[in-house]
Motif scaffolding. Structure first.
Motif, PDB file in Angstrom:
ATOM      1  N   LEU A 132       0.867  -1.165   0.000  1.00 47.65           N
ATOM      2  CA  LEU A 132       0.000   0.000   0.000  1.00 47.65           C
ATOM      3  C   LEU A 132       0.908   1.219   0.000  1.00 47.65           C
ATOM      4  N   GLN A 287      -5.466 -20.195   2.599  1.00 53.09           N
ATOM      5  CA  GLN A 287      -4.706 -19.316   3.496  1.00 53.09           C
ATOM      6  C   GLN A 287      -5.420 -17.999   3.772  1.00 53.09           C
ATOM      7  N   ALA A 289      -9.022 -17.976   3.460  1.00 52.55           N
ATOM      8  CA  ALA A 289     -10.441 -18.290   3.637  1.00 52.55           C
ATOM      9  C   ALA A 289     -10.807 -18.377   5.117  1.00 52.55           C
ATOM     10  N   ASP A 290     -11.904 -17.744   5.494  1.00 54.43           N
ATOM     11  CA  ASP A 290     -12.391 -17.864   6.876  1.00 54.43           C
ATOM     12  C   ASP A 290     -12.984 -19.243   7.094  1.00 54.43           C
ATOM     13  N   GLY A 292     -13.076 -22.906   5.093  1.00 56.87           N
ATOM     14  CA  GLY A 292     -12.630 -23.699   3.951  1.00 56.87           C
ATOM     15  C   GLY A 292     -13.282 -25.060   3.957  1.00 56.87           C
TER      16      GLY A 292
ATOM     17  N   PRO B 223      -0.187  -4.567   3.354  1.00 58.11           N
ATOM     18  CA  PRO B 223      -1.622  -4.536   3.649  1.00 58.11           C
ATOM     19  C   PRO B 223      -1.902  -5.422   4.855  1.00 58.11           C
ATOM     20  N   ARG B 226      -4.560 -11.265   6.109  1.00 55.12           N
ATOM     21  CA  ARG B 226      -5.743 -12.073   6.449  1.00 55.12           C
ATOM     22  C   ARG B 226      -5.264 -13.342   7.081  1.00 55.12           C
ATOM     23  N   LYS B 227      -5.926 -13.739   8.119  1.00 56.09           N
ATOM     24  CA  LYS B 227      -5.541 -15.013   8.732  1.00 56.09           C
ATOM     25  C   LYS B 227      -6.388 -16.130   8.145  1.00 56.09           C
ATOM     26  N   ALA B 228      -5.763 -17.272   7.981  1.00 55.15           N
ATOM     27  CA  ALA B 228      -6.547 -18.421   7.540  1.00 55.15           C
ATOM     28  C   ALA B 228      -7.520 -18.761   8.662  1.00 55.15           C
ATOM     29  N   GLY B 229      -8.724 -19.093   8.298  1.00 55.04           N
ATOM     30  CA  GLY B 229      -9.723 -19.439   9.300  1.00 55.04           C
ATOM     31  C   GLY B 229      -9.732 -20.926   9.553  1.00 55.04           C
ATOM     32  N   GLN B 230     -10.909 -21.478   9.649  1.00 61.08           N
ATOM     33  CA  GLN B 230     -11.001 -22.902   9.952  1.00 61.08           C
ATOM     34  C   GLN B 230     -11.467 -23.660   8.732  1.00 61.08           C
ATOM     35  N   LYS B 231     -11.170 -24.943   8.770  1.00 67.33           N
ATOM     36  CA  LYS B 231     -11.746 -25.828   7.769  1.00 67.33           C
ATOM     37  C   LYS B 231     -13.053 -26.341   8.349  1.00 67.33           C
ATOM     38  N   VAL B 232     -14.033 -26.487   7.513  1.00 64.79           N
ATOM     39  CA  VAL B 232     -15.282 -27.051   7.988  1.00 64.79           C
ATOM     40  C   VAL B 232     -15.402 -28.472   7.442  1.00 64.79           C
ATOM     41  N   SER B 234     -18.254 -30.207   6.683  1.00 66.80           N
ATOM     42  CA  SER B 234     -19.367 -30.557   5.800  1.00 66.80           C
ATOM     43  C   SER B 234     -20.072 -29.295   5.329  1.00 66.80           C
ATOM     44  N   LEU B 238     -20.791 -25.645   7.178  1.00 61.76           N
ATOM     45  CA  LEU B 238     -20.466 -24.388   6.521  1.00 61.76           C
ATOM     46  C   LEU B 238     -21.655 -23.429   6.596  1.00 61.76           C
ATOM     47  N   LYS B 241     -22.250 -22.148  10.108  1.00 63.12           N
ATOM     48  CA  LYS B 241     -21.243 -21.147  10.513  1.00 63.12           C
ATOM     49  C   LYS B 241     -21.541 -19.791   9.883  1.00 63.12           C
ATOM     50  N   LEU B 242     -21.897 -19.817   8.594  1.00 62.61           N
ATOM     51  CA  LEU B 242     -22.167 -18.548   7.899  1.00 62.61           C
ATOM     52  C   LEU B 242     -23.390 -17.864   8.495  1.00 62.61           C
ATOM     53  N   ALA B 246     -20.654 -15.986  11.301  1.00 60.40           N
ATOM     54  CA  ALA B 246     -20.321 -14.848  10.446  1.00 60.40           C
ATOM     55  C   ALA B 246     -21.538 -13.961  10.195  1.00 60.40           C
TER      56      ALA B 246
END
Ligand SMILES: Cc1cc2nc3c(=O)[nH]c(=O)nc-3n(C[C@H](O)[C@H](O)[C@H](O)COP(=O)(O)OP(=O)(O)OC[C@H]3O[C@@H](n4cnc5c(N)ncnc54)[C@H](O)[C@@H]3O)c2cc1C
Lengths: 311, 249
Positions: A132, A287, A289-290, A292, B223, B226-232, B234, B238, B241-242, B246
């Protein structure tokens, strides 16, 4: 200090990216807007309703139809003396016209700003958003395009600005509009949608993109794509999200069968929530994705459609 | 018809760039450099026009550090005929580049100049349009198709809603989009041949252009990550969770 914002419009009013450009301009001082084209009664009325706008300039002339770069830039240059800042959204129209305006004014344009620190200093993404840059312009006039995803748009209604017709002088006739092949869709525009669901090379063909439809319908989503999906002809060019396509920042972005190349991430990594569906658990998209889901999209998509239908 | 193709030396698109720790810019030392991908498309289009007999000569122009000569060599190996290198250690911003290109165009009198629609380093998407303005020429930006007939250039452009076709009076500026063509790889014999093609070297002062930057870079920051979140596990998980976490659907 007064800014002039070039607006884009269609039958339903002033486009959302332009309303974001107005929002960016409001941080700098007083705002006037310009609607240009041929047959503008609807557009000028819509522009007058934008909250916080002090004046609407209306340039109605056949030569300005389709906002071709050569005449529209000449018009903006003629209007420029009264303004400190000239702005447009970073859209195909804004990118086509504003640098031309800047060169005619002997100004270095400031492309795709994501923030404004003061009247001369702006923040803009470089290297596909991997940096940025804060840049300060020494030009007496600023010519700017605005990254719509970085500024909340002003509302479409609420204002009541006076309109003023501008006399359009001789404009260059170097170019002629021939035709347009615009996609017709009931869905929201990619850059304005609250939810975007995009497909990548993993979709395998255009027919399979239909698997996204029931989900998009249910969520009121726009459908996007990776470059690979566009290059392969699955979907048309206007679907492309990324560094060199459209920049989106919806509340929810769902990437299906997309690996997550830097160039794609550049177009969507500011989304509030990112969901990735990919059968390769090592895919870089995970990496960012909230949520996945490691799965084959051909089973996951029908399941998702059914699950949304159920709830 | 002579065609000029400006080519920019940029950090290769595959490189994961890093912001310098002192915030002064992007780390470019020891990083792989290549021709800007959109400029490869521009060179390819020019070469195809020459193969069709529409173009007679292709001049590749690059600006910046002496190593930009390598970028010109790449264009020569793809089929350009000669090169012009404008050497400068100043940060050449689009306005300066457009002015330098105008000075070269005044000397060379091309019928068409094909540029990339954007450089993948500064992502400005400005030089082609600015050059068209300075020359007083028509412009066909974001081109996915072009055709020349008589004095008219027909360009199909990638726009936000789809495609738009415009007819332009030549001489003209075209900027390339991704779908215009697929650039060729230079063959070994052509790479050898390119070594013998001439490259003229000059300085901005030789062209009478003041290249002082108008934008000062105050700082470059990373910038927010972003942190990687969790794997779901099924689809049902998903959706739940949404909905509940979220709250986006
Ligand atoms: C100059 C330049 C500009 C570019 N601009 C852009 C841009 O604006 N936007 C953009 O997107 N790209 C852009 N790219 C291209 C980018 O580098 C990548 O090539 C592209 O994004 C890859 O698209 P993809 O993820 O769909 O394909 P791939 O990288 O091939 O990924 C496909 C993914 O689908 C997954 N998959 C396959 N089958 C299934 C299945 N059955 N179920 C689930 N998952 C599956 C795979 O695991 C893989 O991760 C640009 C490149 C260049 C050089």
């Amino acid at each position: 200090m007064t800014s002039l914002v070039l607006l884009e419009f269609d039958d339903s009013g002033i486009k959302q990216p332009s309303r974001s450009a107005v929002a960016a301009a409001q941080a700098l001082g007083e705002v006037h807007v310009l609607v240009a084209g041929a047959g503008l009664s609807g557009a000028s009325a819509a522009a007058a309703k934008l909250p916080g706008v002090m004046k609407v300039l209306v340039a109605d002339a056949p030569a300005l139809d389709h906002l071709l770069a050569e005449p529209t830039a000449a018009l903006l240059v003629a209007l420029a003396p009264a303004y400190s800042h000239l702005l447009a959204a970073t859209t195909a129209v804004g990118k086509n016209i504003m640098p031309r305006v800047a060169a005619l004014l002997d100004v270095q344009p400031i492309s795709d700003i994501a923030g404004a620190e003061d009247a001369d200093t702006f923040i803009r993404p470089i290297y596909a958003g991997n940096g940025l840059a804060t840049v300060k312009s020494s030009d007496s006039k600023k010519v700017i395009t605005v990254r719509a995803a970085s500024f909340d748009p002003v509302a479409a209604e609420g204002g009541n600005a006076p309109t003023e017709n501008v006399t359009v002088g001789d404009l260059p006739g170097l170019s002629k509009f021939v035709s347009a092949e615009l996609s017709k869709s009931e869905r929201p525009e990619l850059t304005a949608a609250r939810v975007v669901i995009s497909g990548g090379r993993g979709m395998q063909n255009g027919e399979n993109f239909k698997l996204l439809d029931p989900i998009a319908d249910k969520l009121g989503a726009a459908v996007g794509a990776s470059r690979a999906a566009v290059d392969a002809g699955f979907v048309p060019n206007e679907f492309q999200v990324g560094q060199t396509g459209k920049i989106v920042a919806p509340d929810l972005y769902v990437a299906v069968g997309i690996s997550g190349a830097i160039q794609h991430l550049a177009g969507m990594k500011d989304s509030k929530v990112i969901v990735a569906i990919n059968k390769d658990e090592e895919a870089p998209i995970f990496q960012v994705a909230d949520n996945g889901l490691v799965a084959d999209l051909f089973t996951a998509l029908p399941e998702l459609a059914a699950e949304l239908e159920r709830s | 018809m002579k065609i000029i193709v400006p080519v920019k030396r940029v950090v290769d698109y595959n490189v994961k760039v890093r912001v310098k720790s002192d915030g002064s810019g992007i780390e470019t030392a020891g990083v792989k450099m290549s021709m800007n991908p959109f400029d490869e498309i521009a060179v390819e289009e020019a070469v195809r026009l020459k193969e069709k007999g529409v173009a007679t000569e292709i001049v590749a122009v690059s600006m910046g550090v002496p190593q930009c000569a390598e970028t010109i060599r790449t264009a020569l190996a793809m089929g350009a005929d000669r090169g012009i290198l404008v050497e400068s250690d100043t940060d050449l911003q689009p306005l300066a580049v457009a002015k330098l290109l105008k000075a070269i165009a005044d000397q060379e009198q091309p019928g068409l100049i094909i540029l990339g629609k954007q450089a993948i380093d500064d992502d400005m998407s400005a030089t082609g349009q600015m050059l068209a303005a300075l020359l007083g020429w028509s412009q066909g930006t974001f081109a996915s198709k072009l055709a020349i007939e008589g004095g008219t250039l027909t360009v199909t452009r990638e726009v936000d809603g789809g495609l738009e076709t415009v007819a332009l009076t030549l001489p003209s500026i075209v900027t390339t989009d991704l779908r215009l063509n697929e650039p060729r790889y230079a063959s070994l014999p052509n790479i050898m041949k390119a070594r013998k093609k001439p490259i003229a070297t000059m300085k901005p002062a030789d062209l009478g252009v003041d290249v002082t930057p108008r934008l000062t870079v105050i700082k470059v920051t990373e910038p927010p990550k972003r942190k990687a979140g969790q794997k779901v596990g099924s689809v049902a998980e998903l959706v739940s969770k949404l909905k509940t976490e979220a709250k986006v659907i």
